[in-house]
Design a protein around this motif. Sequence first.
Motif, PDB file in Angstrom:
ATOM      1  N   ASP A 137      -2.330 -62.642  -0.733  1.00 16.90           N
ATOM      2  CA  ASP A 137      -3.158 -61.533  -1.209  1.00 16.90           C
ATOM      3  C   ASP A 137      -4.633 -61.852  -1.014  1.00 16.90           C
ATOM      4  O   ASP A 137      -5.396 -61.004  -0.562  1.00 16.90           O
ATOM      5  N   GLU A 138      -5.027 -63.072  -1.340  1.00 15.92           N
ATOM      6  CA  GLU A 138      -6.433 -63.448  -1.236  1.00 15.92           C
ATOM      7  C   GLU A 138      -6.922 -63.371   0.212  1.00 15.92           C
ATOM      8  O   GLU A 138      -8.001 -62.840   0.482  1.00 15.92           O
ATOM      9  N   CYS A 149      -7.161 -59.712   1.228  1.00 15.27           N
ATOM     10  CA  CYS A 149      -8.277 -59.058   0.530  1.00 15.27           C
ATOM     11  C   CYS A 149      -9.624 -59.452   1.134  1.00 15.27           C
ATOM     12  O   CYS A 149     -10.499 -58.608   1.301  1.00 15.27           O
ATOM     13  N   LYS A 150      -9.790 -60.713   1.457  1.00 17.75           N
ATOM     14  CA  LYS A 150     -11.051 -61.146   2.073  1.00 17.75           C
ATOM     15  C   LYS A 150     -11.246 -60.467   3.429  1.00 17.75           C
ATOM     16  O   LYS A 150     -12.341 -60.035   3.767  1.00 17.75           O
ATOM     17  N   LEU A 196     -12.100 -60.709  -6.745  1.00 21.62           N
ATOM     18  CA  LEU A 196     -12.344 -61.925  -5.974  1.00 21.62           C
ATOM     19  C   LEU A 196     -13.830 -62.143  -5.739  1.00 21.62           C
ATOM     20  O   LEU A 196     -14.604 -61.184  -5.645  1.00 21.62           O
ATOM     21  N   HIS A 218      -6.889 -57.410  -7.736  1.00 16.53           N
ATOM     22  CA  HIS A 218      -7.552 -58.718  -7.679  1.00 16.53           C
ATOM     23  C   HIS A 218      -9.057 -58.496  -7.784  1.00 16.53           C
ATOM     24  O   HIS A 218      -9.597 -57.574  -7.176  1.00 16.53           O
TER      25      HIS A 218
END
Length: 148
Positions: free
Chosen positions: A80-81, A84-85, A29, A27
């Motif tokens: 996932d977002e 990931c953050k 982002l 990803h």
Amino acid sequence: MKALSLSLVTVVLCVAQVSAHARDTQHLLPIADAIQMKDRDGVLDGSVKFYFAGQKHPVVLQKLGTDISNQKTNAFGKSDEQACKWVFLSTLVQFQKKAQQLGGNAVVNLVSYYKKNELADSEKFECHAGAVMAGVALKGDIVKIGDK
């Protein structure tokens, strides 16, 4: 005994096949979205400033070292977002701690450094997410910068 050995070999081959097909989704982002989370959670105290590759920053008074932070987080039950953050912020927290230990007040030239592959982007970071883990690796220079 022969049947047991054959069963064991079959199990090992099945596990190896599942491992070979484990999810590893890349990803890219937005940095700004992840950094906004700090205001809610207070994980970054503001004593260390972060400047990604290509971003203008105050004059560097002293370079204290280059560091790499490679963090992982539990992604189970998270998008996932979201994972990931969270792991991106954990990576910045590690840089903050290292900078404070060395007497620095900034990290400049930050780049994504997943599996030692450098990705210089001032707007996005790289994250890899799997079924149970997400990871972010960053590399940057720990420095003392002037006020302006």
